[in-house]
Design a protein around this motif. Structure first.
Motif, PDB file in Angstrom:
ATOM      1  N   THR A 137       1.472   4.570  -0.573  1.00 14.30           N
ATOM      2  CA  THR A 137       2.592   4.904  -1.437  1.00 14.30           C
ATOM      3  C   THR A 137       3.764   4.016  -1.034  1.00 14.30           C
ATOM      4  O   THR A 137       4.250   4.094   0.095  1.00 14.30           O
ATOM      5  CB  THR A 137       2.987   6.379  -1.309  1.00 14.30           C
ATOM      6  N   ILE A 138       4.178   3.169  -1.945  1.00 13.56           N
ATOM      7  CA  ILE A 138       5.181   2.161  -1.635  1.00 13.56           C
ATOM      8  C   ILE A 138       6.480   2.491  -2.360  1.00 13.56           C
ATOM      9  O   ILE A 138       6.574   2.388  -3.571  1.00 13.56           O
ATOM     10  CB  ILE A 138       4.686   0.761  -2.031  1.00 13.56           C
ATOM     11  N   ASP A 139       7.487   2.917  -1.605  1.00 10.99           N
ATOM     12  CA  ASP A 139       8.814   3.181  -2.151  1.00 10.99           C
ATOM     13  C   ASP A 139       8.782   4.186  -3.300  1.00 10.99           C
ATOM     14  O   ASP A 139       9.590   4.125  -4.214  1.00 10.99           O
ATOM     15  CB  ASP A 139       9.470   1.875  -2.616  1.00 10.99           C
ATOM     16  N   GLN A 140       7.819   5.105  -3.257  1.00 10.17           N
ATOM     17  CA  GLN A 140       7.710   6.233  -4.175  1.00 10.17           C
ATOM     18  C   GLN A 140       7.437   5.851  -5.640  1.00 10.17           C
ATOM     19  O   GLN A 140       7.386   6.717  -6.502  1.00 10.17           O
ATOM     20  CB  GLN A 140       8.987   7.106  -4.121  1.00 10.17           C
ATOM     21  N   HIS A 141       7.278   4.566  -5.930  1.00  9.75           N
ATOM     22  CA  HIS A 141       7.007   4.223  -7.326  1.00  9.75           C
ATOM     23  C   HIS A 141       5.907   3.183  -7.477  1.00  9.75           C
ATOM     24  O   HIS A 141       5.434   2.961  -8.577  1.00  9.75           O
ATOM     25  CB  HIS A 141       8.279   3.724  -8.029  1.00  9.75           C
ATOM     26  N   LYS A 142       5.496   2.574  -6.381  1.00  8.66           N
ATOM     27  CA  LYS A 142       4.378   1.643  -6.430  1.00  8.66           C
ATOM     28  C   LYS A 142       3.228   2.254  -5.637  1.00  8.66           C
ATOM     29  O   LYS A 142       3.423   2.740  -4.531  1.00  8.66           O
ATOM     30  CB  LYS A 142       4.767   0.288  -5.838  1.00  8.66           C
ATOM     31  N   ILE A 143       2.039   2.221  -6.224  1.00 11.44           N
ATOM     32  CA  ILE A 143       0.872   2.842  -5.611  1.00 11.44           C
ATOM     33  C   ILE A 143      -0.171   1.775  -5.295  1.00 11.44           C
ATOM     34  O   ILE A 143      -0.349   0.822  -6.053  1.00 11.44           O
ATOM     35  CB  ILE A 143       0.258   3.897  -6.549  1.00 11.44           C
ATOM     36  N   GLY A 144      -0.861   1.959  -4.177  1.00  8.11           N
ATOM     37  CA  GLY A 144      -1.912   1.015  -3.816  1.00  8.11           C
ATOM     38  C   GLY A 144      -2.954   1.697  -2.962  1.00  8.11           C
ATOM     39  O   GLY A 144      -2.960   2.924  -2.804  1.00  8.11           O
ATOM     40  N   ALA A 145      -3.864   0.891  -2.411  1.00 12.79           N
ATOM     41  CA  ALA A 145      -4.902   1.435  -1.541  1.00 12.79           C
ATOM     42  C   ALA A 145      -5.263   0.419  -0.469  1.00 12.79           C
ATOM     43  O   ALA A 145      -5.286  -0.788  -0.726  1.00 12.79           O
ATOM     44  CB  ALA A 145      -6.146   1.810  -2.341  1.00 12.79           C
ATOM     45  N   LEU A 146      -5.503   0.930   0.720  1.00 18.55           N
ATOM     46  CA  LEU A 146      -6.066   0.141   1.807  1.00 18.55           C
ATOM     47  C   LEU A 146      -7.564   0.385   1.784  1.00 18.55           C
ATOM     48  O   LEU A 146      -8.017   1.525   1.903  1.00 18.55           O
ATOM     49  CB  LEU A 146      -5.473   0.574   3.152  1.00 18.55           C
ATOM     50  N   ASN A 147      -8.348  -0.675   1.613  1.00 14.39           N
ATOM     51  CA  ASN A 147      -9.785  -0.561   1.408  1.00 14.39           C
ATOM     52  C   ASN A 147     -10.524  -1.154   2.603  1.00 14.39           C
ATOM     53  O   ASN A 147     -10.269  -2.297   2.983  1.00 14.39           O
ATOM     54  CB  ASN A 147     -10.184  -1.296   0.130  1.00 14.39           C
ATOM     55  N   LEU A 148     -11.435  -0.380   3.176  1.00 11.07           N
ATOM     56  CA  LEU A 148     -12.152  -0.793   4.381  1.00 11.07           C
ATOM     57  C   LEU A 148     -13.652  -0.796   4.121  1.00 11.07           C
ATOM     58  O   LEU A 148     -14.182   0.107   3.473  1.00 11.07           O
ATOM     59  CB  LEU A 148     -11.819   0.152   5.540  1.00 11.07           C
ATOM     60  N   PHE A 149     -14.330  -1.809   4.674  1.00 12.05           N
ATOM     61  CA  PHE A 149     -15.758  -1.973   4.421  1.00 12.05           C
ATOM     62  C   PHE A 149     -16.493  -2.281   5.728  1.00 12.05           C
ATOM     63  O   PHE A 149     -16.007  -3.063   6.551  1.00 12.05           O
ATOM     64  CB  PHE A 149     -15.990  -3.122   3.436  1.00 12.05           C
ATOM     65  N   SER A 150     -17.667  -1.668   5.906  1.00 10.12           N
ATOM     66  CA  SER A 150     -18.474  -1.887   7.104  1.00 10.12           C
ATOM     67  C   SER A 150     -19.883  -2.314   6.725  1.00 10.12           C
ATOM     68  O   SER A 150     -20.444  -1.843   5.732  1.00 10.12           O
ATOM     69  CB  SER A 150     -18.545  -0.610   7.945  1.00 10.12           C
TER      70      SER A 150
END
Length: 247
Positions: A137-150
């Motif tokens: 959650t970036i500055d309450q108005h931009k949304i994203g995701a941290l994606n991890l792969f194994s």
């Protein structure tokens, strides 16, 4: 931006910091405070994931921009390729983490997955066997995701998920700081494109021996104190200066 263009390798976090959380977080903070741009910060977060989260071999950061999911950084082409698969299929931990705001984990894509089409495509076309997605959650108005792969089935344990959650929280704070700096920079550039504001800034630079940034900040602070728009203050300042030199 293409998926290949989105791939960003970061040399900013040195290899000796592996498995040392305090050093990795310190390196991330240093990158932020050194004034690095958003792409460098997102790339560093991806690299940090492979250093901090047990079993994480690849990582990416995806942001929601204008209703679409865009990969802004990735450790390599494998991470970017999986992001592209999620976008094409409309399913997966990264997309769901953005939408549902809860961690999304599949420790073994070879078994009955909640994202069957994605799991089949990932297993068939990449070495990845486990995935995780955490909302940013970036500055309450931009949304994203941290994606991890194994590449190791079962590598994403409870401990790995907990470590990833800590990194995602730090990444949200870091990305928010970068976003705010970008917003301020964009505002400054937009305001300076106004002829009267640009002239007022130039006048302050000449009269008060200020830099452009110092002059703009002085103008902005004064406008706030006087409860005036920056453009109105600039116009009034120029009019008063004109009267003083042309009585």
């Amino acid at each position: 931006m293409t998926d290949k263009d989105a791939v960003a390798e970061s040399p900013l976090i040195p290899e000796p910091t592996r498995a040392d959380p305090a050093t990795v977080f310190s390196a991330l903070a240093e990158i932020l405070y050194s004034g690095s741009d958003a792409s460098e910060v997102y790339a560093a977060i991806c690299v940090a994931a492979t250093l901090l989260v047990p079993g994480c071999d690849h990582a990416s950061v995806m942001l929601q921009q204008r209703g679409q999911h865009v990969t802004v950084a990735a450790t390599d082409d494998i991470a970017a390729r999986i992001d592209a698969l999620e976008r094409r299929l409309g399913q997966g931990p990264c997309v769901d983490a953005i939408t549902e705001n809860i961690p999304q984990i599949d420790a073994d894509l070879r078994t009955a997955s909640q994202w069957p089409e994605l799991a089949r495509a990932v297993v068939e076309t990449t070495p990845v066997r486990a995935v995780m997605g955490f909302r940013l959650t970036i500055d309450q108005h931009k949304i994203g995701a941290l994606n991890l792969f194994s590449t190791t089935p079962g590598a994403f344990t409870t401990q790995a998920a907990a470590q990833a959650g800590v990194l995602a929280a730090f990444a949200s704070v870091t990305a928010t700081a970068v976003s705010r700096d970008q917003d301020i920079a964009s505002l400054r550039a937009g305001l300076l494109s106004n002829r009267e504001i640009g002239t007022a800034v130039g006048l302050l630079m000449g009269l008060e021996k200020m830099t452009a940034d110092e002059a703009f900040d002085a103008l902005r602070r004064t406008s706030q104190q006087m409860n005036l728009k920056v453009a109105d203050l600039a116009r009034a300042m120029l009019e008063r200066h004109g009267r003083a030199h042309n009585p």
